[in-house]
Design an enzyme around this catalytic site. Sequence first.
Site, PDB file in Angstrom:
ATOM      1  N   HIS A   1       0.820  -1.061  -0.030  1.00 26.82           N
ATOM      2  CA  HIS A   1       0.078   0.178   0.278  1.00 26.82           C
ATOM      3  C   HIS A   1       0.492   0.898  -0.361  1.00 26.82           C
ATOM      4  O   HIS A   1       1.225   1.872   1.006  1.00 26.82           O
ATOM      5  CB  HIS A   1      -1.289  -0.043   0.869  1.00 26.82           C
ATOM      6  CG  HIS A   1      -1.638   0.883   0.892  1.00 26.82           C
ATOM      7  ND1 HIS A   1      -3.320   0.616   1.511  1.00 26.82           N
ATOM      8  CD2 HIS A   1      -1.721   2.525   1.408  1.00 26.82           C
ATOM      9  CE1 HIS A   1      -4.091   1.619   1.381  1.00 26.82           C
ATOM     10  NE2 HIS A   1      -3.316   3.403   1.262  1.00 26.82           N
TER      11      HIS A   1
ATOM     12  N   LEU B   1       2.533   7.452  -4.356  1.00 24.96           N
ATOM     13  CA  LEU B   1       3.883   7.772  -5.375  1.00 24.96           C
ATOM     14  C   LEU B   1       3.764   9.019  -6.114  1.00 24.96           C
ATOM     15  O   LEU B   1       4.173  10.263  -6.482  1.00 24.96           O
ATOM     16  CB  LEU B   1       4.493   6.571  -6.212  1.00 24.96           C
ATOM     17  CG  LEU B   1       5.291   5.474  -4.960  1.00 24.96           C
ATOM     18  CD1 LEU B   1       5.533   4.344  -6.410  1.00 24.96           C
ATOM     19  CD2 LEU B   1       5.714   6.188  -4.241  1.00 24.96           C
ATOM     20  N   ARG B   2       2.489   8.992  -5.969  1.00 26.15           N
ATOM     21  CA  ARG B   2       1.757  11.132  -6.537  1.00 26.15           C
ATOM     22  C   ARG B   2       1.961  10.712  -8.299  1.00 26.15           C
ATOM     23  O   ARG B   2       2.522   9.728  -8.697  1.00 26.15           O
ATOM     24  CB  ARG B   2       2.479  11.677  -5.605  1.00 26.15           C
ATOM     25  CG  ARG B   2       2.609  11.464  -4.550  1.00 26.15           C
ATOM     26  CD  ARG B   2       0.754  11.392  -3.424  1.00 26.15           C
ATOM     27  NE  ARG B   2       1.139  12.214  -2.130  1.00 26.15           N
ATOM     28  CZ  ARG B   2      -0.064  11.933  -1.562  1.00 26.15           C
ATOM     29  NH1 ARG B   2      -0.885  11.099  -2.175  1.00 26.15           N
ATOM     30  NH2 ARG B   2      -0.107  11.772  -0.276  1.00 26.15           N
TER      31      ARG B   2
ATOM     32  N   LYS C   1      -9.953  -0.725  -6.050  1.00 29.63           N
ATOM     33  CA  LYS C   1      -9.676  -0.096  -4.557  1.00 29.63           C
ATOM     34  C   LYS C   1     -10.896   1.103  -4.401  1.00 29.63           C
ATOM     35  O   LYS C   1     -11.314   1.019  -5.028  1.00 29.63           O
ATOM     36  CB  LYS C   1      -8.219   1.338  -4.781  1.00 29.63           C
ATOM     37  CG  LYS C   1      -7.719   1.641  -3.396  1.00 29.63           C
ATOM     38  CD  LYS C   1      -7.654   1.199  -2.359  1.00 29.63           C
ATOM     39  CE  LYS C   1      -7.922   1.589  -0.798  1.00 29.63           C
ATOM     40  NZ  LYS C   1      -6.876   2.030   0.151  1.00 29.63           N
TER      41      LYS C   1
ATOM     42  N   ASP D   1       1.546   2.827   3.778  1.00 32.80           N
ATOM     43  CA  ASP D   1      -0.380   3.711   3.416  1.00 32.80           C
ATOM     44  C   ASP D   1       0.542   5.074   2.873  1.00 32.80           C
ATOM     45  O   ASP D   1       0.552   5.885   3.474  1.00 32.80           O
ATOM     46  CB  ASP D   1      -0.693   3.890   4.499  1.00 32.80           C
ATOM     47  CG  ASP D   1      -1.667   4.986   4.017  1.00 32.80           C
ATOM     48  OD1 ASP D   1      -2.119   4.830   2.511  1.00 32.80           O
ATOM     49  OD2 ASP D   1      -2.667   5.025   5.299  1.00 32.80           O
TER      50      ASP D   1
ATOM     51  N   HIS E   1       3.136  14.719   1.525  1.00 35.57           N
ATOM     52  CA  HIS E   1       2.975  15.552   1.481  1.00 35.57           C
ATOM     53  C   HIS E   1       3.526  17.052   1.631  1.00 35.57           C
ATOM     54  O   HIS E   1       4.513  16.008   2.877  1.00 35.57           O
ATOM     55  CB  HIS E   1       1.867  16.242   2.819  1.00 35.57           C
ATOM     56  CG  HIS E   1       0.714  15.377   2.032  1.00 35.57           C
ATOM     57  ND1 HIS E   1      -0.664  15.815   1.319  1.00 35.57           N
ATOM     58  CD2 HIS E   1      -0.303  13.707   3.669  1.00 35.57           C
ATOM     59  CE1 HIS E   1      -1.975  14.624   1.358  1.00 35.57           C
ATOM     60  NE2 HIS E   1      -1.112  13.594   2.331  1.00 35.57           N
TER      61      HIS E   1
HETATM   62 ZN   LIG Z   1      -3.791   5.069   1.378  1.00 35.64          ZN
END
Ligand SMILES: [Zn+2]
Length: 336
Positions: A12, A15-16, A97, A242, A246
Amino acid sequence: MKLTLPAFDDFHIHLRNDDRMPIATSRLRMGGVIRGIVMPNIVPKSVDDAESAIAYVGRLKEVEPNFTYLAAIKLSPSTTEQMIIDAVNCPDVLIGKQYPAGVTTNSENGVTDISSMYEVYGWMEKYGLPLSLHGEVPRTPVLDAEHAFLPILRQLNKDFPNLKIIMEHISTAETVKTILELSDKVAATITPQHLVLTINDILAGRLNVHNYCMPVAKTEDDRQALIAAIKSGNPKFFFGSDSAPHYRTAKEAGKSSPGIFSTPVIAPLLTSIFAENDMLDKLENFTSKFGAEFYGLERNTETITLSDEEPYIIPDEFEGIVPLCANKKIAWNLAK
Ligand SMILES: [Zn+2]
């Protein structure tokens, strides 16, 4: 001491798709991870089908070619049967997802009504595409949002008994218990942040936005239950970080974004956490066996070596992005 293990899977990862993408993607192997599921909630347009998954994986490979990217397609009531078939037949796609509407980054057009998805789940069950869930119910009190999702999880396991379901980033003792009660088609990922943080690390004393993620870290009892789940050696629990980068500026803004970045420090940090909790013997199964087996993947043959001969101080930031446990001295690091 030195410890040689198969390189990690991270089932999970975010990586944007903007200037944060190279910052995270170029540091995957630095974190000891060589394969992972890349989440589809990217901007300007999410990964919704095999075609956009192939394109996204192609962009990631330009940054770090030496990594196995397994894509997720984002599910919605407009997902068609053909999209599920194409996803199953596409080697770059591993899962579908589902996000609840409005709970996390770029989930504004997520699912509000589970019943609107029943046809899609039926196709996923029929063709064999695992269902990955962000299991929180929107517009419930934040601390109860995962709890409120558990009856839905039970219902899905009952109504689609052959559908593989992954409850992502679980955060409570009650969820651990529920996962254990459901069939072996249901598994869960556990993040490093939920193994080290509680709600007090976010809210007690001064507000710490860098520890803020969704689902929010809960109580000490919940944290201990996640550790116990791993210690039990049950293959239903495996690793998904996860990790969600940011910039510091977005985290420290008036309206802070949820998400914790851990990609560059995964192996040193997880190994240190496992050592502190007396469960180093469970690390290999958690990071490179149980998840691979659940998804029916070959196990990684490449190895990494960790050492506790010199402590590692986690950097304050990576190109403007603050990692989990920034500035913390930990015992283990990848051996040079
Ligand atoms: Zn996530």
